[in-house]
Enzyme design. Structure first.
Site, short mmCIF file in Angstrom:
data_model
loop_
_atom_site.label_atom_id
_atom_site.label_comp_id
_atom_site.label_asym_id
_atom_site.label_seq_id
_atom_site.Cartn_x
_atom_site.Cartn_y
_atom_site.Cartn_z
CE LYS A 221 -3.87 -2.49 0.50
NZ LYS A 221 -4.80 -2.93 -0.44
CB CYS A 222 4.22 1.63 -0.38
SG CYS A 222 5.79 2.74 -0.53
N GLY A 223 3.33 4.13 -2.09
CA GLY A 223 3.63 4.92 -3.39
C GLY A 223 4.31 4.21 -4.28
CB THR B 60 3.08 -0.56 -4.30
OG1 THR B 60 3.01 -0.31 -3.09
CG2 THR B 60 2.51 -2.14 -4.57
#
Length: 171
Positions: A34-36, A38
């Site tokens: 759920k990371c930028g 990803t």
């Protein structure tokens, strides 16, 4: 101790050392679903597809240490990566990468990395010594002897790691 003696748990929760990867060039990452960053899974999979038959492996270690960006259990993380990015490289159990309870692998990687490489605005490379992992998708490149030779910042695009991989595979 060397990197191949370190015990990790695979995505099926089974303990193993890194010995099966001895003699290969390794890109070891701490990831989050759920990371930028990803979306870097696309580029990582392209690297894996390009070099896996030449002695290259990517070892993916999810970490929920940065703003809870790796939620879910291992089955959910594995399904997310496979369904959204068609990843086929080895996925390992979720770990901590910083602090008192940091996994021994990431303690080893941080202690044995010469410099971190970061892209700068003018596309020049900037190198600096860093001990703490600052965010998801920090990438460590390990040569065939098990030596950590490069550390790439989270912002470093996977496609830009290709020349470093090629150099190690050619040596």
């Amino acid at each position: 101790m060397n990197i191949y003696d370190i015990t990790v748990k695979n995505s099926n929760h089974q303990s193993q050392t890194l010995r099966p990867f001895e003699g290969k060039v390794l890109l070891i990452i701490n990831s989050a679903t759920k990371c930028g960053y990803t979306k870097q899974y696309d580029g990582l999979q392209k690297l894996y597809d390009t070099y896996k038959n030449q002695g290259f492996e990517i070892l993916d270690f999810p970490s929920n240490q940065f703003m809870g960006q790796a939620p879910g259990d291992m089955e959910e993380i594995k399904a997310f990566c496979e369904l959204n990015f068609n990843t086929t490289f080895p996925l390992f159990e979720k770990i901590k990468v910083n602090g008192l309870f940091a996994h021994p692998l990431f303690k080893y990687l941080k202690a044995n990395t010469p410099m971190e490489i970061k892209p700068t605005e003018d596309t020049e490379l900037k190198m600096k010594k860093v001990k703490r992992i600052k965010w998801n998708f920090t990438k460590f490149l390990v040569n065939q002897k098990g030596e950590v030779v490069y550390r790439f910042s989270p912002a470093f695009n996977p496609k830009d790691i290709a020349p470093y991989i090629e150099s190690l595979l050619a040596s």
